[in-house]
Write a protein that holds these residues in place. Sequence first.
Motif, PDB file in Angstrom:
ATOM      1  N   ALA A 129      40.588  36.356  21.529  1.00  0.00           N
ATOM      2  CA  ALA A 129      39.297  36.283  22.219  1.00  0.00           C
ATOM      3  C   ALA A 129      39.429  36.645  23.696  1.00  0.00           C
ATOM      4  O   ALA A 129      38.426  36.966  24.345  1.00  0.00           O
ATOM      5  CB  ALA A 129      38.697  34.889  22.071  1.00  0.00           C
ATOM      6  N   HIS A 130      40.657  36.599  24.212  1.00  0.00           N
ATOM      7  CA  HIS A 130      40.891  37.003  25.605  1.00  0.00           C
ATOM      8  C   HIS A 130      41.506  38.396  25.685  1.00  0.00           C
ATOM      9  O   HIS A 130      42.082  38.755  26.713  1.00  0.00           O
ATOM     10  CB  HIS A 130      41.753  35.973  26.315  1.00  0.00           C
ATOM     11  N   SER A 281      39.143  41.652  30.783  1.00  0.00           N
ATOM     12  CA  SER A 281      39.693  40.604  29.925  1.00  0.00           C
ATOM     13  C   SER A 281      41.017  40.129  30.503  1.00  0.00           C
ATOM     14  O   SER A 281      41.663  40.830  31.307  1.00  0.00           O
ATOM     15  CB  SER A 281      39.920  41.130  28.510  1.00  0.00           C
ATOM     16  N   GLN A 324      30.862  37.313  27.214  1.00  0.00           N
ATOM     17  CA  GLN A 324      31.559  37.638  25.971  1.00  0.00           C
ATOM     18  C   GLN A 324      30.866  38.811  25.299  1.00  0.00           C
ATOM     19  O   GLN A 324      29.661  38.758  25.021  1.00  0.00           O
ATOM     20  CB  GLN A 324      31.607  36.433  25.027  1.00  0.00           C
ATOM     21  N   PHE A 329      36.198  37.744  25.742  1.00  0.00           N
ATOM     22  CA  PHE A 329      35.764  37.234  27.043  1.00  0.00           C
ATOM     23  C   PHE A 329      36.163  38.214  28.143  1.00  0.00           C
ATOM     24  O   PHE A 329      37.274  38.749  28.140  1.00  0.00           O
ATOM     25  CB  PHE A 329      36.400  35.877  27.339  1.00  0.00           C
TER      26      PHE A 329
END
Length: 340
Positions: A129-130, A281, A324, A329
């Motif tokens: 997610a990062h 990111s 996001q 993110f």
Amino acid sequence: METTHPHPPAPGEVLEVAKGVRWARMPLPFALDHVNVWLLEDGEGWTAVDTGLAWEPTRTAWEAILAGHPLRRLVVTHLHPDHLGLAAWLQQRTAVPVWMTQAEYATAHLWLHEVAGFGHEALYASLRAHGLEGPRIETLERRGNTYRTGAPELPATFRPIFDGERLAIGAGHWRVVSGHGHSPDHASLHGEEARVLISGDMLLPRITTNISAYVVAPEADTLGLYLASLDRMEALPEELLVLPSHGLPFRGLRKRIDQLRAHHDHRCGLLRAACATGPRSAASLLPVLFERDIADPFQTLFAMGECIAHLTHLEHEGSLTRTQEGGVFRFATRAGRASR
């Protein structure tokens, strides 16, 4: 800073560094190839501080040490396997009690048994997610639960210790100094009569303490917690001999704290400037924080944790915003906030 003991003991040997305080060093199979263990004279026996990783070279070193240093108790600074990994084995081998803070003991069990967001799947999902992708995340995912590798079992019982508590060990007293950010409730020990500080991982002489984001508490400002802990440590006597978990004993507590503050402030400045060019990111920002190529899986894990922690700190201070897109993110400079 002044290095006081430039030559560390070999595995299985000990070296006196202060009255009633001895230094042992345990090997690690990583780029950071050792962890320091401290032995405190305790009546007819010794109190050990930390254990080393659960692997055969450490057990061999401990067998040599135990032959001349019977243990009365074991104090563990925090939950990471290079500090806690052999605590269960030592407890079974010597029948000594294990003393550590409750948050560290409980969180170690959560990691070992992968409860809720403490499992490896949640960790790797967070890294994706990062922005971490491709072989770097795939290599990590294949490793599974790395915590269990270094700490396959944990003590079944423990004695809680608390911030500010004075532990009577032998003829002296050791005050617990809690620290946060590196782990939930890290216990350093201030030896009042010995005039030393067993700093654990909170103060290291050459490398910087790893400050990573918490997957289970993604909004927590772990870097802010660590910096606040340094503020409290700064109140300790300047002349203390600092005994770190990695590296060599040193004097110059306040100088090292100033260096660490400057290091993190510099990193924050780099990230502010990079995010001023557009949303980024954490994975895309690794080259901004680290000049060398991060290829080793463990170093990738630490680097991502550090980067996310610094970005979250800047979000808390109001410099950055988080959005996001496509499940990833990204951080950007807040409108109206110029980079410093």
